[in-house]
Design an enzyme around this catalytic site. Structure first.
Site, PDB file in Angstrom:
ATOM      1  N   LYS A 189       0.843  -1.244  -0.119  1.00 35.33           N
ATOM      2  CA  LYS A 189       0.045   0.048   0.101  1.00 35.33           C
ATOM      3  C   LYS A 189       0.900   1.301  -0.130  1.00 35.33           C
ATOM      4  O   LYS A 189       1.343   1.551   1.030  1.00 35.33           O
ATOM      5  CB  LYS A 189      -0.878   0.150   1.107  1.00 35.33           C
ATOM      6  CG  LYS A 189      -2.073   0.799   1.181  1.00 35.33           C
ATOM      7  CD  LYS A 189      -2.154   2.138   1.096  1.00 35.33           C
ATOM      8  CE  LYS A 189      -1.685   3.028   2.145  1.00 35.33           C
ATOM      9  NZ  LYS A 189      -1.460   4.380   1.915  1.00 35.33           N
ATOM     10  N   GLY A 242       7.105   4.985   7.750  1.00 38.46           N
ATOM     11  CA  GLY A 242       6.484   6.228   7.907  1.00 38.46           C
ATOM     12  C   GLY A 242       6.525   6.884   9.059  1.00 38.46           C
ATOM     13  O   GLY A 242       7.396   6.740   9.808  1.00 38.46           O
ATOM     14  N   THR A 244       6.174   8.138  13.409  1.00 41.22           N
ATOM     15  CA  THR A 244       5.995   7.392  14.276  1.00 41.22           C
ATOM     16  C   THR A 244       4.586   7.139  14.966  1.00 41.22           C
ATOM     17  O   THR A 244       4.161   6.247  15.500  1.00 41.22           O
ATOM     18  CB  THR A 244       7.043   8.035  15.394  1.00 41.22           C
ATOM     19  OG1 THR A 244       8.270   8.071  14.938  1.00 41.22           O
ATOM     20  CG2 THR A 244       6.991   7.597  16.724  1.00 41.22           C
ATOM     21  N   GLU A 265      10.067   1.250  10.657  1.00 40.80           N
ATOM     22  CA  GLU A 265      11.010   2.474  10.220  1.00 40.80           C
ATOM     23  C   GLU A 265      10.193   3.537  10.086  1.00 40.80           C
ATOM     24  O   GLU A 265       9.519   4.107   9.313  1.00 40.80           O
ATOM     25  CB  GLU A 265      11.765   2.227   8.765  1.00 40.80           C
ATOM     26  CG  GLU A 265      12.104   0.773   8.243  1.00 40.80           C
ATOM     27  CD  GLU A 265      13.347   0.519   9.197  1.00 40.80           C
ATOM     28  OE1 GLU A 265      14.042   1.194   9.703  1.00 40.80           O
ATOM     29  OE2 GLU A 265      13.587  -0.685   9.263  1.00 40.80           O
ATOM     30  N   CYS A 300      13.977  11.076   6.536  1.00 37.84           N
ATOM     31  CA  CYS A 300      13.909  10.556   7.716  1.00 37.84           C
ATOM     32  C   CYS A 300      15.001  10.868   8.636  1.00 37.84           C
ATOM     33  O   CYS A 300      15.018  11.277   9.681  1.00 37.84           O
ATOM     34  CB  CYS A 300      13.548   9.131   7.685  1.00 37.84           C
ATOM     35  SG  CYS A 300      14.528   8.295   6.730  1.00 37.84           S
ATOM     36  N   GLU A 398       9.680  16.355  14.713  1.00 39.19           N
ATOM     37  CA  GLU A 398      10.150  16.033  13.428  1.00 39.19           C
ATOM     38  C   GLU A 398       9.503  17.028  12.258  1.00 39.19           C
ATOM     39  O   GLU A 398       8.174  17.278  12.469  1.00 39.19           O
ATOM     40  CB  GLU A 398       9.678  14.708  12.896  1.00 39.19           C
ATOM     41  CG  GLU A 398      10.491  14.542  11.459  1.00 39.19           C
ATOM     42  CD  GLU A 398      10.102  13.039  11.011  1.00 39.19           C
ATOM     43  OE1 GLU A 398       9.142  12.574  11.128  1.00 39.19           O
ATOM     44  OE2 GLU A 398      10.928  12.406  10.360  1.00 39.19           O
TER      45      GLU A 398
HETATM   46  P1  NAD Z   1       2.711   8.639   7.438  1.00 33.64           P
HETATM   47  O1  NAD Z   1       2.867   7.859   8.612  1.00 33.64           O
HETATM   48  O2  NAD Z   1       1.715   9.633   7.181  1.00 33.64           O
HETATM   49  O3  NAD Z   1       2.253   7.705   6.076  1.00 33.64           O
HETATM   50  C1  NAD Z   1       3.222   6.729   5.909  1.00 33.64           C
HETATM   51  C2  NAD Z   1       2.139   5.444   5.286  1.00 33.64           C
HETATM   52  O4  NAD Z   1       1.170   4.978   6.266  1.00 33.64           O
HETATM   53  C3  NAD Z   1       1.196   6.010   4.048  1.00 33.64           C
HETATM   54  O5  NAD Z   1       1.247   4.854   3.094  1.00 33.64           O
HETATM   55  C4  NAD Z   1       0.077   6.108   4.837  1.00 33.64           C
HETATM   56  O6  NAD Z   1      -1.073   6.218   3.786  1.00 33.64           O
HETATM   57  C5  NAD Z   1      -0.075   5.122   5.793  1.00 33.64           C
HETATM   58  N1  NAD Z   1      -0.879   5.224   6.818  1.00 33.64           N
HETATM   59  C6  NAD Z   1      -1.537   6.425   7.437  1.00 33.64           C
HETATM   60  N2  NAD Z   1      -2.412   6.165   8.284  1.00 33.64           N
HETATM   61  C7  NAD Z   1      -2.492   4.892   8.379  1.00 33.64           C
HETATM   62  C8  NAD Z   1      -3.409   3.903   9.249  1.00 33.64           C
HETATM   63  N3  NAD Z   1      -4.355   4.420  10.123  1.00 33.64           N
HETATM   64  N4  NAD Z   1      -3.328   2.733   8.997  1.00 33.64           N
HETATM   65  C9  NAD Z   1      -2.405   2.242   8.207  1.00 33.64           C
HETATM   66  N5  NAD Z   1      -1.736   2.932   7.298  1.00 33.64           N
HETATM   67  C10 NAD Z   1      -1.833   4.226   7.245  1.00 33.64           C
HETATM   68  O7  NAD Z   1       4.195   9.141   6.833  1.00 33.64           O
HETATM   69  P2  NAD Z   1       4.555   9.894   5.628  1.00 33.64           P
HETATM   70  O8  NAD Z   1       3.956  11.343   5.721  1.00 33.64           O
HETATM   71  O9  NAD Z   1       4.089   9.138   4.172  1.00 33.64           O
HETATM   72  O10 NAD Z   1       6.230   9.930   5.586  1.00 33.64           O
HETATM   73  C11 NAD Z   1       6.955  10.656   6.538  1.00 33.64           C
HETATM   74  C12 NAD Z   1       7.367   9.715   7.572  1.00 33.64           C
HETATM   75  O11 NAD Z   1       8.090   8.725   7.181  1.00 33.64           O
HETATM   76  C13 NAD Z   1       8.340  10.731   8.454  1.00 33.64           C
HETATM   77  O12 NAD Z   1       8.084  10.456   9.684  1.00 33.64           O
HETATM   78  C14 NAD Z   1       9.880  10.145   8.233  1.00 33.64           C
HETATM   79  O13 NAD Z   1      10.793  10.190   8.930  1.00 33.64           O
HETATM   80  C15 NAD Z   1       9.256   8.611   7.917  1.00 33.64           C
HETATM   81  N6  NAD Z   1      10.187   7.727   7.103  1.00 33.64           N
HETATM   82  C16 NAD Z   1      11.049   7.045   7.842  1.00 33.64           C
HETATM   83  C17 NAD Z   1      11.981   6.206   7.247  1.00 33.64           C
HETATM   84  C18 NAD Z   1      12.969   5.291   7.882  1.00 33.64           C
HETATM   85  O14 NAD Z   1      13.564   4.594   7.149  1.00 33.64           O
HETATM   86  N7  NAD Z   1      12.977   5.399   9.181  1.00 33.64           N
HETATM   87  C19 NAD Z   1      12.085   6.351   5.664  1.00 33.64           C
HETATM   88  C20 NAD Z   1      11.453   7.390   5.208  1.00 33.64           C
HETATM   89  C21 NAD Z   1      10.249   8.122   5.736  1.00 33.64           C
END
Ligand code: NAD
Length: 494
Positions: A189, A242, A244, A265, A300, A398
């Protein structure tokens, strides 16, 4: 590298895959719903993408389970899986311009970063992992002589992967390469803010010979498709990249459903520490600017908290401002541009809110400032905030944008405490020419990764991941395979 005119012309010829990829074919969402994919540089509509929910997720999981049970992929010879995945890597290479354009248009990162980082790194991750899979062995335990203890690894089953928008293709590949190589079926997804490259990837995977149902890409929102995947009783493991906040929700969904394993992650607030014994201040300032301003700060591991030793603070900040000036936001299709727009208006507003909070809480804007939100495209202003304190919002949270908070320090002990004063623990960067200090500080920092005299260095050979609120798993390297296989202990009585 193409010119701006050539990239622009190529972009006109792109065809967008906008439907869900389930069981080896494209299909609309069962509900018929769609969501718009908007180019953040122009605010133009690229495509209406299938907005899937639980019914589509269910269809994908059924297909994934069916093929898993058939053994067509899950029990195929590792060398056969390697062959198919290497073919996919070759196809990606043949379509590398297309992949570069897809993510640039969909989420705004510069074409330069796509060409030199995201696309080659995704291909390298796939190739490296595929190459490994027929070279990893099981174990024989040192049991008593009357028994033989075999420790073997098996694919888990159906893996749900949920990925973000900041590196759409690359973050997906960090999950897909080891999950598929290990023999699993996957339901991916992607983020609703950037799903186009993953849909194209799935199509190419079929061309490479991946059996239908092994890889499914189901676009949709987090609270609909993502939640349905995380709650699904027939998904064996979740691999997430995504925020935290959402990571915590996924752990709850796992607890509410079938105790599926959740690999996380998540976010970061990585410290970048410059000691006065750093021999090359220019290199450190250039590195610090790159650590926060590349990919618009939507990274990230962004080095978002800079701690610089007070004895060199003023000249360092001056050098930093010079390098910051090179990140002038502009058309991301222009190969000369080093910063594109934020992914959407909401993210630009978030960045502005944090800059305002920094001003309200007593910080000094040394470079940049609030972005104009009236123009076309969601362009931020690379910003440096000095005179920050550990309790300020811009230091603690963040931001996920090009905003750097800067503070001074006097001693090694003090800066270790400052660096570790965070709920996150993803990356850290240390600049020093003192070898003992480099080892001491690297060991003392609470993070999954540390770069000494650099930032962001990484190829597929080293694990990537964090501790504390930044997650629990590791992507890349042989360690990533551990997430996608189950251990089995077999006792044979001799
Ligand atoms: P996000 O958590 O908003 O979304 C990530 C994914 O989760 C998306 O596909 C989103 O649709 C899905 N999602 C959202 N709500 C959900 C729910 N209730 N149930 C299931 N899935 C759900 O994050 P984002 O804005 O897409 O990305 C940015 C974040 O990702 C930042 O915090 C960044 O630090 C982190 N990130 C971490 C790494 C790592 O390797 N540690 C790498 C890249 C990004």
């Amino acid at each position: 590298m193409h010119t701006l005119a050539e990239w622009t012309a190529l972009a006109q010829t792109l065809e967008f895959r906008n439907l869900a990829w389930i069981d080896g074919g494209f299909r609309a969402a069962i509900s018929g719903d769609t969501f718009p994919a908007i180019n953040p540089a122009t605010e133009e509509l690229l495509a209406e993408v299938a907005s899937c929910d639980s019914a589509d997720i269910d269809a994908a999981v059924v297909a994934a389970r069916r093929v898993f049970k058939s053994g067509e992929w899950s029990r195929s010879a590792p060398a056969e899986r390697k062959r198919v995945l290497l073919k996919l890597a070759d196809l990606m290479e043949q379509h590398s311009d297309e992949f570069a354009l897809l993510d640039t248009l969909d989420m705004g990162k510069t074409i330069n970063e796509m060409v030199y980082i995201d696309v080659p790194d995704a291909i390298d991750c796939l190739r490296w992992t595929a190459e490994c899979i027929d070279k990893v062995y099981g174990e024989i335990a040192p049991t008593k002589p009357s028994t033989l203890g075999l420790i073997t690894r098996h694919p888990i089953g159906v893996v749900g992967a949920i990925t973000p928008w900041n590196y759409p293709l690359l973050m997906a590949m960090w999950k897909l390469a080891p999950a598929l190589a290990a023999g699993n079926s996957v339901v991916l997804k992607p983020s609703e803010k950037a799903s186009l490259s993953c849909l194209r990837l799935a199509e190419l995977a079929r061309k490479a010979g991946l059996p239908d149902g092994v890889l499914n890409v189901v676009p949709g929102f987090g609270h609909t498709a993502g939640k349905a995947l995380a709650l699904h009783m027939d998904v064996d493991s979740l691999a997430f990249t995504g925020s935290t906040r959402v990571a915590g929700m996924l752990m709850q969904y796992a607890g509410q459903s079938n105790l599926k394993r959740v690999w996380i992650e998540a976010g970061g607030k990585s410290p970048l520490i410059v000691f006065d014994d750093c021999a090359d201040i220019e290199a450190a300032a250039r590195g610090a600017a790159g650590a926060i301003f590349s990919n618009q700060g939507e990274v990230c591991i962004a080095g978002s908290r800079l701690y610089v030793q007070n004895s060199i603070r003023e000249p360092f900040i001056e050098a930093l401002k010079r390098f910051a000036g090179k990140y002038q936001p502009g058309n991301p299709l222009d190969p000369k541009v080093k910063m594109g727009p934020m992914v959407d208006r909401a993210q630009l507003d978030t960045v502005n809110r944090y800059i305002q909070s920094a001003i309200d809480e007593g910080g000094t804007i040394a470079h940049g400032g609030l972005a104009d939100t009236d123009g076309q495209g969601f362009y931020p202003r690379p910003t440096i905030v000095t005179d920050t304190r550990p309790d300020m919002t811009c230091v603690r949270e963040e931001i996920f944008g090009p905003v750097l908070s800067v503070a001074g320090f006097d001693s090694e002990e003090e800066v270790i405490a400052l660096a570790n004063d965070s709920i996150y623990g993803l990356g850290a960067s240390i600049w020093t020419d003192n070898l003992s200090r480099a080892h001491r500080v690297a060991a003392a920092i609470e993070s999954g990764m540390v770069w000494v005299n650099g930032w962001g260095e990484g190829d597929t050979t080293m694990p990537f991941g964090g501790v504390k609120g930044s997650g629990n798993g590791r992507d890349k390297s042989l360690h990533a395979l551990e997430k996608y296989s189950e251990l089995k202990s077999v006792w044979i009585s001799l």
